[in-house]
Design a protein around this motif. Structure first.
Motif, PDB file in Angstrom:
ATOM      1  N   ILE A 170       1.008  -1.604   0.074  1.00  0.00           N
ATOM      2  CA  ILE A 170       0.048  -0.039  -0.279  1.00  0.00           C
ATOM      3  C   ILE A 170       1.337   1.485   0.575  1.00  0.00           C
ATOM      4  CG2 ILE A 170      -1.593   1.364   1.554  1.00  0.00           C
ATOM      5  CD1 ILE A 170      -2.779  -1.237   2.344  1.00  0.00           C
ATOM      6  N   VAL A 171       1.890   1.150   0.986  1.00  0.00           N
ATOM      7  CA  VAL A 171       3.197   2.373   1.190  1.00  0.00           C
ATOM      8  C   VAL A 171       3.889   2.683  -0.399  1.00  0.00           C
ATOM      9  CG1 VAL A 171       4.671   3.134   1.822  1.00  0.00           C
ATOM     10  CG2 VAL A 171       2.975   2.481   3.604  1.00  0.00           C
ATOM     11  N   LEU A 172       4.065   1.741  -1.098  1.00  0.00           N
ATOM     12  CA  LEU A 172       4.149   1.169  -2.717  1.00  0.00           C
ATOM     13  C   LEU A 172       3.455   2.051  -3.801  1.00  0.00           C
ATOM     14  CD1 LEU A 172       7.063   1.452  -4.559  1.00  0.00           C
ATOM     15  CD2 LEU A 172       6.093  -1.254  -5.087  1.00  0.00           C
ATOM     16  N   PHE A 173       1.995   1.328  -3.319  1.00  0.00           N
ATOM     17  CA  PHE A 173       0.465   2.066  -3.940  1.00  0.00           C
ATOM     18  C   PHE A 173       0.677   3.742  -3.847  1.00  0.00           C
ATOM     19  CE2 PHE A 173      -3.527   3.134  -3.910  1.00  0.00           C
ATOM     20  CZ  PHE A 173      -3.632   2.739  -5.521  1.00  0.00           C
ATOM     21  N   ILE A 174       0.641   4.466  -2.843  1.00  0.00           N
ATOM     22  CA  ILE A 174       0.358   5.223  -2.337  1.00  0.00           C
ATOM     23  C   ILE A 174       1.716   6.272  -3.369  1.00  0.00           C
ATOM     24  CG2 ILE A 174       0.499   7.048  -0.993  1.00  0.00           C
ATOM     25  CD1 ILE A 174      -0.716   5.522   0.736  1.00  0.00           C
ATOM     26  N   ALA A 175       3.389   5.786  -2.757  1.00  0.00           N
ATOM     27  CA  ALA A 175       3.796   6.428  -3.615  1.00  0.00           C
ATOM     28  C   ALA A 175       4.006   6.426  -5.195  1.00  0.00           C
ATOM     29  CB  ALA A 175       5.200   5.665  -3.215  1.00  0.00           C
ATOM     30  N   SER A 176       3.334   5.632  -6.143  1.00  0.00           N
ATOM     31  CA  SER A 176       3.540   5.918  -7.203  1.00  0.00           C
ATOM     32  C   SER A 176       2.336   5.834  -7.757  1.00  0.00           C
ATOM     33  CB  SER A 176       3.725   3.622  -7.867  1.00  0.00           C
ATOM     34  OG  SER A 176       2.840   3.329  -7.074  1.00  0.00           O
ATOM     35  N   PHE A 177       1.044   5.956  -7.377  1.00  0.00           N
ATOM     36  CA  PHE A 177       0.235   6.061  -8.060  1.00  0.00           C
ATOM     37  C   PHE A 177       0.193   7.810  -7.777  1.00  0.00           C
ATOM     38  CE2 PHE A 177      -4.843   6.991  -8.419  1.00  0.00           C
ATOM     39  CZ  PHE A 177      -4.453   6.338  -9.661  1.00  0.00           C
ATOM     40  N   GLY A 178      -0.019   8.111  -6.371  1.00  0.00           N
ATOM     41  CA  GLY A 178       0.158   9.600  -5.934  1.00  0.00           C
ATOM     42  C   GLY A 178       1.198  10.242  -6.608  1.00  0.00           C
ATOM     43  N   ILE A 179       2.875   9.788  -7.711  1.00  0.00           N
ATOM     44  CA  ILE A 179       3.437  10.849  -7.999  1.00  0.00           C
ATOM     45  C   ILE A 179       2.597  10.928  -9.547  1.00  0.00           C
ATOM     46  CG2 ILE A 179       4.573   8.974  -9.478  1.00  0.00           C
ATOM     47  CD1 ILE A 179       5.714  11.902  -7.719  1.00  0.00           C
ATOM     48  N   TYR A 180       1.961  10.110  -9.777  1.00  0.00           N
ATOM     49  CA  TYR A 180       1.124   9.436 -11.194  1.00  0.00           C
ATOM     50  C   TYR A 180      -0.198  10.139 -10.958  1.00  0.00           C
ATOM     51  CZ  TYR A 180      -2.369   7.445 -14.333  1.00  0.00           C
ATOM     52  OH  TYR A 180      -3.535   7.545 -15.352  1.00  0.00           O
ATOM     53  N   TYR A 181      -0.834  10.662 -10.543  1.00  0.00           N
ATOM     54  CA  TYR A 181      -1.732  11.671 -10.265  1.00  0.00           C
ATOM     55  C   TYR A 181      -1.431  12.653  -9.665  1.00  0.00           C
ATOM     56  CZ  TYR A 181      -6.785  12.249  -8.861  1.00  0.00           C
ATOM     57  OH  TYR A 181      -8.172  12.617  -9.239  1.00  0.00           O
ATOM     58  N   ILE A 182      -0.682  12.460  -9.610  1.00  0.00           N
ATOM     59  CA  ILE A 182      -0.502  14.681  -9.031  1.00  0.00           C
ATOM     60  C   ILE A 182       0.218  14.693 -10.032  1.00  0.00           C
ATOM     61  CG2 ILE A 182       1.928  16.130  -7.717  1.00  0.00           C
ATOM     62  CD1 ILE A 182       1.308  14.360  -5.618  1.00  0.00           C
ATOM     63  N   TYR A 183       0.509  14.274 -11.047  1.00  0.00           N
ATOM     64  CA  TYR A 183       1.985  15.201 -12.093  1.00  0.00           C
ATOM     65  C   TYR A 183       0.341  15.228 -13.581  1.00  0.00           C
ATOM     66  CZ  TYR A 183       6.141  14.904 -11.850  1.00  0.00           C
ATOM     67  OH  TYR A 183       8.086  15.234 -11.343  1.00  0.00           O
ATOM     68  N   LEU A 184      -0.477  13.968 -13.511  1.00  0.00           N
ATOM     69  CA  LEU A 184      -1.719  13.674 -14.308  1.00  0.00           C
ATOM     70  C   LEU A 184      -2.414  15.230 -13.585  1.00  0.00           C
ATOM     71  CD1 LEU A 184      -2.388  12.272 -17.383  1.00  0.00           C
ATOM     72  CD2 LEU A 184      -3.279  10.954 -15.436  1.00  0.00           C
ATOM     73  N   MET A 185      -3.294  15.275 -12.835  1.00  0.00           N
ATOM     74  CA  MET A 185      -4.173  15.562 -12.757  1.00  0.00           C
ATOM     75  C   MET A 185      -3.697  17.252 -11.927  1.00  0.00           C
ATOM     76  SD  MET A 185      -6.591  13.991 -13.704  1.00  0.00           S
ATOM     77  CE  MET A 185      -7.395  12.175 -13.548  1.00  0.00           C
ATOM     78  N   ARG A 186      -2.643  17.365 -11.544  1.00  0.00           N
ATOM     79  CA  ARG A 186      -2.629  18.824 -10.972  1.00  0.00           C
ATOM     80  C   ARG A 186      -2.007  19.443 -11.873  1.00  0.00           C
ATOM     81  NH1 ARG A 186      -1.397  19.280  -4.671  1.00  0.00           N
ATOM     82  NH2 ARG A 186      -3.386  18.097  -4.965  1.00  0.00           N
TER      83      ARG A 186
END
Length: 837
Positions: free
Chosen positions: A718-734
């Motif tokens: 879950i920690v690795l998911f938050i790290a990988s998906f989080g950076i993906y979502y921030i770059y994509l949406m923000r």
């Protein structure tokens, strides 16, 4: 009766003659070896759910009018298949090498010298030396016999041993007394046979006896892994349907065909992420490679599933002679009862075999020769009769005719020999006192007696019918191995109870046990005591006992059962024909490779090629390492699959279009190319943790995936998911970055984290840097690191990035990904620090 003890000079076949005969008659095999079909192997790989999903995904790309993506998928399919087939081929080669090592060997006389060859290389005309515990490898005529007795029940069905001879007057043409048959068992003595028939031409071959291996049973570990894969598959099917529905509903503005295909494509991505197809690979590779490493350390694994049991061993039952001791007997003391020393030595030597294979008899003959009593002096005359040694009688004798006198020379257990001598109470007490004094010094005590008679007609039928003159005692010593004391200490630290089981008397066994540090050496149970105990009573008795003396093989089987009834996992050593039952009964049967019989080696799970106690301890330690590494690899697979699966599940829920998914099927295949070798090859090479022999044995009923391991894997994932998906979502949406950049950042984090995860999860207590130091010279580990870094460069900084829908990253973006990867994985080192405090 002629003297069968006299040596027969045999030259045997030459190497060239044997080669020509093998070309003519073929191999000595009853069942031909099955050849593996390479195409069948590939088809078996393609049947796996993962590859079926890959092929479906490729077809969908072609239907969508994106042939480039479809071709890329097919290329990756070929790459993954190649990796799987190569790994399976290497595993098969390893297992074949192990089978070759464990192939039955026979001793033949070729070019005038004794040579060990594989049984299947025998040819008609070969001279084969057979001895107690050996399965006769081919049909042949007996040209030399020495107390030779053979169990032919495998052919006749009658459990009657047949005494063999060079000369026979038998009219039985089927089972001749001067003939041996393939598949029968030498239960006593030794001899030489001239091979007459091999393979399917033998009686064993004619009646169609199958010697092929029985079908391998499904082990508890395999069952657990199968259940894990099945549960994950059910979850994958459920989520597949869920994602199809959600994605279909989200694409309401598209036409039916596009909605359906996009939905299935998203669902396939999730299903591929959910199926842990690495589990069977882990099990096969780690167990087979572990067995190969053990073989290189003189511990031959005959039954691969036994590797997983080694780590759970809690009781180690070992024979004293040759395992704890060096099996190099030497006469240390002689005590006679009003008898001339030379007369005593001659009687002792005449009671031995001419060509002894028993270490004690070898020591006695050597002692006689040191005292100027040669073999020619001992064995001149005619051997009239032999009283063979049995486990029940514990004594033996030979009847020699010399200079018109008939001499019966006997030796054996002092208690049994004294029972055949006319001794008054005072003398008996004197002999018993001396016997105890010798035994307390850790010496093996043998009594010697003789009897002189005038006529052959007066020779008793058995030794029990003799009235012997007691001559004295011979004390022999077999010193403990140099490292055995330290090894037993290591076993105690590991929570493994070492139990000595011996045919020797209690005082000798206790003295040796005390010398080498076996706990509870003052408590002894004898074979006679075992006979008087019920199974329930023995079950209670063994809890506080570590020494069993004067035991026979049936006692060994009962001892093993008693420990098992107490919930212990028992490893048992054995070397004799009659040890087979106890070896089969034990959870791990360990046969002696040097002095062990072929029957004991056949019944065992492990064969010690050097008969060394240290090898047993190393084997148990490595068994724990292998089981640990399987657990670590399975935990790793769960961890690394969680961010992949959650990314595939969350995207449809967040209404992210299929073109903007973090992971497309091609990316999952790309990650599988990294995960497959990591989980099997890299974790298989992990060394044992420093504390591995300071733990108590694991519970044999423990699941491979414990709640603790699952919780750890889920949290890490879950920690690795938050790290990988989080950076993906921030770059994509923000940041409104192109999806290729956002996707590349996330995939780079997963790839870097994969390298770090292996080091962090190599131990729950030792820090990652220690694991790296241990493997700093390992070429395979460095290859994985180099290949991963090279893959990152190729994937992101070559035209391949366009094909894979990735993008090159700036230096600052790479640094960001590296820092995030370190934090997303290395936090577990803080947990280790807190635990260690």
């Amino acid at each position: 009766m002629q003297n069968l003890k006299k040596s027969v000079e045999i030259i045997g076949l030459t190497s060239n003659e044997a080669k020509l005969l093998q070309e003519r008659y073929g191999k000595n095999n009853i069942v031909p070896e099955k050849k593996e079909n390479f195409i069948v192997k590939i088809l078996e790989v393609l049947r796996e759910p993962m590859f079926l999903l890959l092929l479906v995904a490729a077809m969908i790309y072609f239907v969508l009018g994106e042939p480039r993506d479809g071709i890329v998928m097919l290329i990756f399919v070929v790459a993954v298949i190649t990796i799987d087939v190569v790994q399976e081929w290497k595993t098969d080669e390893t297992l074949k090498a192990l089978r070759d090592l464990s192939a039955p060997q026979v001793t033949v006389i070729r070019d005038g010298v004794e040579t060990d060859i594989v049984s299947e290389d025998l040819v008609p005309g070969d001279f084969v030396i057979i001895s107690e515990g050996v399965k006769v490898p081919a049909d042949g005529y007996i040209i030399k016999a020495n107390d030779l007795c053979i169990d032919e029940s495998s052919l006749t069905g009658e459990p009657i041993n047949v005494w063999k001879d060079v000369i026979t007057n038998s009219n039985d043409e089927y089972l001749k007394k001067n003939y041996c048959y393939a598949g029968t068992l030498v239960t006593q003595g030794s001899g030489v046979i001239k091979v007459d028939k091999i393979g399917v031409e033998t009686e064993y071959g004619k009646i169609g006896k199958s010697v092929s291996e029985t079908q391998e049973k499904i082990t508890p570990l395999k069952k657990q892994v199968a259940v894990l894969v099945k549960v994950c598959a059910y979850i994958a099917v459920f989520l597949f349907m869920l994602v199809v529905i959600i994605t279909y509903m989200n694409l309401i503005e598209c036409n039916f065909k596009d909605r359906l295909i996009e939905s299935i494509l998203s669902a396939i991505t999730l299903a591929m992420a959910m199926i842990p197809e690495e589990f069977p690979v882990i099990l096969t590779v780690v167990l087979s490679m572990g067995a190969w490493r053990l073989a290189k350390k003189n511990s031959l694994v005959k039954k691969l599933p036994s590797v997983e049991t080694l780590g759970a061993v809690s009781v180690l039952c070992v024979d004293k002679t040759g395992t704890i001791t060096m099996n190099k007997m030497k006469v240390k003391d002689i005590w006679t009862l009003n008898t001339d020393i030379e007369d005593f030595n001659k009687a002792m030597g005449m009671a031995c075999e001419i060509d002894p294979y028993d270490p004690m008899e070898q020591a006695m003959i050597e002692y006689c020769e040191r005292n100027h009593i040669t073999k020619d002096m001992l064995f001149s005359g005619t051997l009239v009769k032999e009283y063979s040694f049995t486990n029940e009688s514990k004594m033996m004798g030979h009847v020699w005719k010399k200079h018109r006198h008939i001499i019966i020379a006997a030796k054996g257990s002092p208690e049994r020999i004294m029972a055949l001598c006319n001794l008054d109470n005072k003398v008996r007490k004197s002999v018993s006192s001396k016997m105890r004094e010798m035994s307390k010094r850790g010496l093996r005590v043998i009594a010697v007696a003789k009897m002189i008679i005038e006529n052959e007609s007066d020779i008793p039928k058995n030794l029990e019918g003799c009235s012997l003159d007691f001559l004295g005692l011979v004390a022999l010593q077999d010193p403990p191995r140099d490292t055995v004391k330290e090894d037993i200490k290591n076993c105690a630290n590991a929570g493994i109870k070492v139990v000595m089981i011996t045919g020797d008397n209690g005082m000798t066994a206790s003295a040796i046990a005390k010398e080498v540090g076996i706990a509870g050496n003052e408590n002894i149970i004898t074979g006679e005591m075992i006979d008087k105990l019920s199974d329930e009573e023995l079950k209670e008795k063994v809890k506080g006992v570590s020494i069993f003396s004067r035991v026979i093989p049936e006692h060994k089987r009962r001892i093993v059962k008693a420990f098992q009834d107490n919930g212990e996992i028992v490893a048992m050593t054995g070397d004799g024909v009659n040890d087979a039952a106890a070896l089969k009964k034990a959870d791990i049967g360990i046969a002696m490779g040097k002095r062990g019989s072929e029957v004991s080696r056949e019944a065992a799970d492990l064969v010690l090629l050097d008969d060394n106690f240290s090898t047993i301890v190393y084997t148990v330690k490595d068994g724990r390492r292998i089981y640990d590494n399987i657990k670590k690899a399975i935990g790793y697979v769960f961890t690394i699959h969680i961010p992949i699966a959650l990314s595939s599940l969350l995207a449809p829920l967040l209404d992210i279009s299929s073109n903007q998914l973090l992971l497309l099927p091609v990316h999952i295949v790309l990650l599988e190319l990294i995960i497959d070798p990591t989980c099997s090859i890299v974790f298989e090479r992990q060394p044992a943790e420093d504390s591995i022999m300071e733990r108590t044995p694991r519970n044999s009923s423990e699941n491979i995936l414990t709640a603790k391991l699952l919780f750890k894997s889920i949290v890490q994932g879950i920690v690795l998911f938050i790290a990988s998906f989080g950076i993906y979502y921030i770059y994509l949406m923000r940041y409104n970055a192109p999806v290729e950049v956002a996707r590349s950042m996330a995939i780079l984090i997963i790839m870097i984290s994969n390298l770090l995860l292996v080091q962090v999860n190599s131990s729950n207590t030792e820090y990652a840097y220690k694991s790296f130091i241990k493997l700093r010279k390992d070429k395979v580990i460095w290859s994985v690191i180099v290949i991963t870094i090279a893959s990152i460069v190729i994937l992101f900084y070559t035209p391949i990035s366009l094909i894979l829908k990735l993008a090159p990253l700036t230096i600052s973006e790479v640094v960001i990904a590296l820092v995030i990867s370190i934090f997303s994985i290395m936090w577990y080192e803080i947990i280790k620090f807190i635990k260690n405090r």
